[in-house]
Enzyme design. Structure first.
Site, short mmCIF file in Angstrom:
data_model
loop_
_atom_site.label_atom_id
_atom_site.label_comp_id
_atom_site.label_asym_id
_atom_site.label_seq_id
_atom_site.Cartn_x
_atom_site.Cartn_y
_atom_site.Cartn_z
N HIS A 55 0.81 -1.30 0.32
CA HIS A 55 -0.05 0.04 -0.08
C HIS A 55 1.29 1.04 0.23
CE1 HIS A 55 -3.47 -2.50 1.64
NE2 HIS A 55 -3.57 -2.71 0.45
N ARG B 123 -3.12 -12.88 -21.31
CA ARG B 123 -2.26 -13.72 -20.65
C ARG B 123 -2.39 -14.40 -19.81
NH1 ARG B 123 4.80 -12.88 -19.16
NH2 ARG B 123 3.24 -12.80 -16.98
N CYS C 78 6.28 -8.14 -26.09
CA CYS C 78 6.50 -7.10 -25.22
C CYS C 78 7.27 -7.68 -23.46
CB CYS C 78 5.08 -8.14 -24.75
SG CYS C 78 4.89 -9.60 -24.07
N ARG D 282 -1.02 -9.21 -17.07
CA ARG D 282 -0.43 -10.64 -16.40
C ARG D 282 -1.60 -11.19 -15.61
NH1 ARG D 282 4.60 -6.97 -15.70
NH2 ARG D 282 5.97 -7.84 -17.34
N GLU E 254 9.21 -17.66 -27.00
CA GLU E 254 9.55 -17.25 -25.63
C GLU E 254 10.95 -18.68 -25.54
OE1 GLU E 254 7.90 -15.91 -22.55
OE2 GLU E 254 6.09 -17.47 -22.38
#
Lengths: 598, 107
Positions: free
Chosen positions: A204, A347, A523, A311, A452
């Site tokens: 936070h 993703r 990305c 994500r 990847e």
């Protein structure tokens, strides 16, 4: 404008997590629980009573406003829930007894507002500190925080009137941990930066720190023990570095970098909303990477043209239970609807069981969680296809969110065709299921594949025929191709994004996309680096997706480039024999034109 | 200031000319009367006009002041009395007592 050489200071560099932007250079100001803030006590004359009361009123109102602004930086569903200490702090600040009792003290004892406030809070702090119950006693922290916040705000105002203050102007505050309220009320006219031992990107206090506009680095372990009273610090928020007592060369490097960043930033941010169109009219789409819904406003403000990488791991790592379909749906829906009509690429889960809190102890596949390399283990799409219940839940949530905007699905770590086919089958089945239950699902949803893994590069055409788009995850591609563990410091220097093997693989992927007539995006970190992004565009990447902080500068860099030059650059780099040669070629092209190739 | 005779609370029916009400409850949430819990009482007290107090042993707190509630030290299982003085006192302390009995929505 001269390009600074790549500079890596070797000594006294400590790593944490950078929050916000920019650099700070200055003397350290260590805050510990006893040293938090000193107040000044002096008597005032009778005719000063009225202005002093006005000062008090103003400081309370201003602190309230800062607390409320900080509250806005936190996830909205948190307000009123456990962990929302800002609401308690606001209430302590608005306590009717506070203003009554402090006013009385100022009027009767002719004390300055600062010491009258301190008197009020200290009285209660003393009471609570004497509690027998340990938990309630520990919450004395809340009262101390509010005291420190109001006094800091008072001093911030007084500094404007030329009075001495607790903080030396331009100092960098170092602490073990600050509460969100304390971060929110740091006097930013005095404090140039913040560094803490605790905290993470999503804690936070970090979320609040992002909003106050000074560079912060959090999570720097055992920092305080390394600091002297007179230490000088450099904070590099983009890199997440803290440098203690830099030598002359390091200091002058960062001084230059800071100056150029400041002048560039103004210009760069002014033009962030413009498209990334090169001088010869070639357009590149610049999208944002996010992990949390809360990051959306930043992406929009920085000129992101949609989300190129959403994500989805965070929620799985945060709780002891697996997220429900509705929870997932709600977060996906919010992102997709907010960004609509621009696209959002979601993703699917890119984790292994070892990172998922709810199942890490009970999964039968846990045997490789020990010493074996997780990067080569059961993770991402492999994990999802072996845990289809969990995967179906995520797919159902994604499919339900599809009708709220332009949603696309992207599969991480694909290494063979069957993984795409199996996922397609699952998507088909869950779509039928959802329709039967009365949910609406968009007819045609784009499915993309992340390239990847080296094997995926070699069969990229076959994979591309099954997909609607390709996206290059450069971080993993480099790690898997160069066979090095990114977390192992011994091989860090071998992590070379411009290694000829990497550049040529990227070229292979982009060419396959062109041949198959499907878009190719990048990305990974390379898309966000000023040294790599122009090369990627020259190689033919049509979309770059990156964190918000990089968007304005990458857009500007591309706007001042010509596509023809970048293409020529890419041909030269494709012929280079090592990483250094590649980087020199890139720097040469921009020498004297883009200072911030950092 | 009013001077409550809290040693004989059950005989409490009026104080001065104002009607007074009292309910005795136990703090049942595990953490006791901490900041957020106390905040719930402060918020709930807002719409009422009566004077409202939380009394523990011989000390009392103004329910509208979070600081006075927090300095009372009421851990788990503390017995406290809610006392209201005014026209809507009974309704007010019923609402407050319910919040405490519901353990402030906590464990």
């Amino acid at each position: 404008m001269i390009l600074p050489p790549p500079f890596v200071p070797k000594k006294n560099v400590f790593c944490g997590v950078g929050v916000g932007r920019g650099l700070a250079i200055g003397p350290v100001h260590v805050i510990t629980s006893n040293s938090r803030i000193r107040h000044r006590t002096y008597e005032i004359s009778p005719d000063q009573v009225k202005p002093e009361l006005a000062l008090l009123e103003q400081a309370i109102q201003k602190t309230c406003a800062k607390f409320k602004a900080a509250q806005k930086a936190l996830p909205p569903e948190l307000v009123g829930q456990e962990g929302d200490i800002l609401s308690t702090h606001l209430m302590l600040l608005n306590d009717p007894h506070l203003i009554e009792s402090v006013t009385q003290k100022i009027e009767q004892d002719k004390l300055n507002a600062e010491s009258a406030l301190a008197f009020y809070f200290n009285q209660h702090i003393k009471t609570i500190s004497a509690f027998k119950n340990e938990y309630l006693k520990s919450r004395v922290f809340d009262v101390e925080t509010v005291r420190n916040s109001v006094i800091a705000t008072l001093q911030e105002d007084e500094h404007e009137q030329g009075l001495p203050s607790f903080y030396q102007k331009g100092c960098i505050v170092a602490a073990r941990e600050l509460s969100p309220s304390e971060v929110a009320t740091l006097p930013v006219n005095l404090v140039a930066g913040l560094v803490t031992e605790r905290g993470s990107r999503t804690s936070h206090s970090s979320l609040v720190a992002k909003t106050i506009g000074i560079p912060c680095v959090v999570g720097v372990s055992s920092l305080l023990s390394r600091l002297g009273d007179r230490s000088q610090l450099i904070l590099d928020a983009p890199e997440g570095h803290v440098i203690i007592d830099p030598d002359h060369d390091t200091l002058s490097f960062y001084q230059k970098r800071k100056n150029s960043m400041e002048s560039d930033r103004l210009e760069i941010n002014r033009s962030a909303h413009l498209p990334a169109t090169t001088l010869d009219d070639h357009q590149v789409r610049i999208m944002g990477n996010i992990e949390l819904v809360e990051e959306l406003p930043d992406i929009m403000a920085c000129g992101g043209e949609g989300i190129g990488l959403f994500r989805t791991e965070y929620i799985y790592t945060m709780k002891d239970e697996l997220p429900t379909e509705n929870e997932l749906f709600e977060s996906y829906r919010r992102v997709v609807a907010t960004v609509s009509p621009s696209p959002v690429v979601i993703r699917t889960l890119d984790l292994g069981a070892d990172k998922i809190t709810a199942i890490k102890d009970l999964t039968p596949n846990n045997h490789d969680a020990g010493n074996l390399n997780q990067a080569l283990g059961l993770r991402a799409i492999r994990f999802c296809l072996k845990n289809q219940d969990l995967f179906r839940t995520q797919l159902r949530a994604i499919l339900r969110a599809s009708v709220f905007g332009e949603l696309r699905i992207m599969l991480p770590m694909v290494s063979c065709l069957e993984e795409i086919r199996e996922t397609k089958r699952l998507i088909f089945e869950t779509t039928q299921e959802l329709k039967k239950e009365g949910h609406s699902v968009k007819e045609k949803i784009s499915l993309g594949v992340m390239i990847e893994v080296p094997a995926a590069v070699i069969i990229v055409k076959e994979l591309g025929r099954e997909a609607d788009f390709l996206s290059i995850g450069t971080n993993d591609l480099i790690q898997y191709s160069l066979a090095l563990d990114r977390t192992n410091p011994e091989v860090m220097e071998l992590y070379q994004p411009h290694h000829p093997a990497i550049i040529r693989m990227i070229k292979t992927i982009i060419d396959a996309g062109k041949e198959l007539n499907i878009p190719v995006s990048v990305c990974g970190d390379m898309a966000a680096e000023t040294i790599s992004a122009p090369l990627l565009v020259g190689l033919g990447a049509e979309i770059l997706s990156m964190p918000s902080g990089s968007i304005p500068k990458i857009k500007r860099l591309l706007r001042m480039s010509s596509f023809e030059d970048l293409q020529r650059l890419s041909f030269e780099v494709l012929e280079s024999t090592n990483n250094e040669e590649s980087e020199n070629l890139i720097r040469q092209l921009f020498r004297g034109r883009f200072d911030e190739l950092t | 200031m009013l001077d409550l005779e809290i040693k004989r609370p059950n005989s409490l029916s009026t104080i001065g000319d104002s009607p007074a009400s009292k309910i005795t409850v136990k703090i049942k949430n595990r953490l006791g009367l901490h900041g957020r819990a106390a905040g719930k009482l402060v918020t709930a007290a807002k719409p009422f006009r009566s004077k409202l107090f939380l009394v523990r042993d011989d000390r009392r707190a103004d329910v509208r002041s979070i600081m006075s509630l927090l300095t009372l030290e009421c851990p788990y299982n503390t017995e406290v009395s809610l006392i209201g003085i005014g026209e809507d006192a009974e309704e007010a302390i019923t609402v407050l007592a319910k919040i405490i009995n519901d353990r402030f929505g906590e464990a």
